[in-house]
Write a protein that holds these residues in place. Sequence first.
Motif, short mmCIF file in Angstrom:
data_model
loop_
_atom_site.label_atom_id
_atom_site.label_comp_id
_atom_site.label_asym_id
_atom_site.label_seq_id
_atom_site.Cartn_x
_atom_site.Cartn_y
_atom_site.Cartn_z
N UNK A 284 54.70 45.47 41.03
CA UNK A 284 53.31 45.09 41.32
C UNK A 284 52.75 44.25 40.18
N UNK A 285 53.09 44.60 38.94
CA UNK A 285 52.63 43.80 37.80
C UNK A 285 53.15 42.37 37.90
N UNK A 286 54.42 42.23 38.25
CA UNK A 286 55.00 40.90 38.40
C UNK A 286 54.33 40.11 39.51
N UNK A 287 54.03 40.80 40.62
CA UNK A 287 53.37 40.14 41.75
C UNK A 287 51.98 39.66 41.37
N UNK A 288 51.23 40.51 40.66
CA UNK A 288 49.88 40.14 40.23
C UNK A 288 49.93 38.93 39.29
N UNK A 289 50.88 38.96 38.37
CA UNK A 289 51.02 37.84 37.44
C UNK A 289 51.34 36.55 38.18
N UNK A 290 52.21 36.64 39.18
CA UNK A 290 52.59 35.47 39.96
C UNK A 290 51.39 34.89 40.70
N UNK A 291 50.58 35.74 41.30
CA UNK A 291 49.38 35.27 42.00
C UNK A 291 48.45 34.54 41.04
N UNK A 292 48.22 35.13 39.88
CA UNK A 292 47.31 34.52 38.91
C UNK A 292 47.87 33.23 38.32
N UNK A 293 49.19 33.11 38.23
CA UNK A 293 49.78 31.86 37.75
C UNK A 293 49.38 30.68 38.62
N UNK A 294 49.36 30.91 39.93
CA UNK A 294 49.06 29.83 40.88
C UNK A 294 47.58 29.75 41.23
N UNK A 295 46.89 30.87 41.13
CA UNK A 295 45.47 30.90 41.53
C UNK A 295 44.66 31.59 40.45
N UNK A 296 44.49 30.95 39.29
CA UNK A 296 43.86 31.59 38.13
C UNK A 296 42.37 31.88 38.29
N UNK A 297 41.73 31.32 39.31
CA UNK A 297 40.29 31.52 39.50
C UNK A 297 39.96 32.81 40.26
N UNK A 298 40.97 33.48 40.76
CA UNK A 298 40.71 34.73 41.47
C UNK A 298 40.29 35.82 40.49
N UNK A 299 39.42 36.71 40.94
CA UNK A 299 38.96 37.81 40.10
C UNK A 299 39.95 38.98 40.17
N UNK A 300 39.83 39.88 39.24
CA UNK A 300 40.73 41.03 39.24
C UNK A 300 40.56 41.87 40.49
N UNK A 301 39.31 41.97 40.98
CA UNK A 301 39.07 42.74 42.20
C UNK A 301 39.73 42.06 43.40
N UNK A 302 39.70 40.74 43.43
CA UNK A 302 40.35 40.00 44.51
C UNK A 302 41.87 40.14 44.44
N UNK A 303 42.41 40.07 43.24
CA UNK A 303 43.86 40.24 43.07
C UNK A 303 44.28 41.61 43.59
#
Length: 563
Positions: free
Chosen positions: A488-507
Amino acid sequence: MKSQSLKYSYLILILIFSCKPTNVKLTDNTETDLKIWYHKDYKRDNIPGISLEKFLSKSKTLKSNNQIIVAVLDTQIDTNHEDLKSAIWVNTSEIPNNKIDDDKNGYIDDVNGWNFIGTKSGDYTVWGNFEYTRFVREYTPIFKDKRREEITQNDVRNYDEYLRALKYQDKWYVYYKNFLRSLKYRSSLYYTAKDTLKHYFPKEDYTIKQLDSMYTLHKINDKTFKERRDTDDRDFGALISIMKITIETENNSIEKLEDKKTQIDSITHKNVNIEYNERIFIGDNEKVLEKGYGNGKINSKLSGTRRLFGHSTKVSSIIAANRNNNIGIKGFSDNIKIMPLSISPSGDENDKDVSMAIRYAVDNGAKVINMSFMKEFSLHPEWVIEAMQYAEEHNVLLVHSSGNDSFSVDTNPAYPSDYYYDNKEEVCNNFINVGSISAKLDSTFVSSFSNYGKKNVDLFAPGDKIYSAVPENKYTFDSGTSLAGPMVSGAAALIWLYYPDLTVQEIKQIILDSGTAYDIEVLIPSEKGKKTHFRELSKTGKVLNVYNAMELAKKINKLKRSK
């Protein structure tokens, strides 16, 4: 602090794509597939993985030049491992080994992270108390021989926890003391037993069945052995029993027996010993939250100490192992950097170290914090709660492994948690608790060791027979929710790599909503054959799905940009 509604929660509900329950059946797969089964996709590969390969194969035109830091709160780590050395975070503001806090962050020479259990002498802590032992030591002077009606309302929680901890302490101290006594007894008679049996088996190739037959010959049984053991009776039946147990538990290896004796001796005299306190060696004030204690050695190789960095190496490799060196395993992205923060000795993590490590990670740029540990008591949960809330305020995600006790964390205390002590109110909305599944889509889909909970476990991820890196450029299969969390940590990091403007709650919401649901009855861990539907064992009833998460993140990000 109650969970807040997400700004785009209504959009998430509208945009959820096909995650419908599926009737499933697992087929045989190659050895290579089994090594990376957790990256597979059920629809493409007939393996219930997290669909990472599916995303990567369809996203070759999707590029990210960003880097993201994942802090791993764990043991020490093998920073020189061939699959990890290029992924270790570097604090470029710190000059190595000059004994100066160059970046003025409160930590001297924290070039690659920090060891919160480093000692004053420059060594590292090997053995730490269990948390119930700390609890008993802390509150015995206050609550000993007190009745509940004598306790003030403000102290009721601590009093009740003290009584619970006291039961654990009494039970496990006696258990390990007796265990150690048994090991010492077997060790003292091992060579006598070995020499005696050599008369009957010159090649020393005896089996358990053959040893059992010797009992009949000498008219003695295990019960008799147990009765005579306490008198140090060295008769033939006792020697047979010693060798049987050694074959069954240590594969007839005196080295393994001696190693086990050493470990149990340390547990007895350190982990469950109220008189032993590892903080004396660390040299901090354990009652105060403070910066700077410990040291910067996250990969110690000091002589005469037990090297504890295998666990973090496994966890970190799942997240960020080199994808392009064609050796070992592959992580989620080579743009992920691991920030190693050592808080885990052989024993339970200290709440002070957990809290300070979370704050260090946040202050030094981590976006995701992986916490692959769990304990059943928490001496200072308020410290950890405040740190978790601090992380949410700074848009940082916390990923936690639910634990390997095969119980419901809805009814059994488990820390850290995003719920207050009464289990009624959430303390933050940046915490994901992860259980473990296997590769078998049958009744054993939920790993037999995994903790679960309709309220307190958010979703599941692969954690059974996971191939990962271990120290000294080696690899192995292992199992545990500790390996599900970093998925899950890897998945969250991957999402933020491509979409850095998302908030933690959205992630968090994207990960939970985009998982795969399986229409399957599963065995409830530790419930002796009792089954329930898979959806009943977690809040979402789903398994992490990276491909779905990335698709949903793309849609949410596009909608945000169009506003």
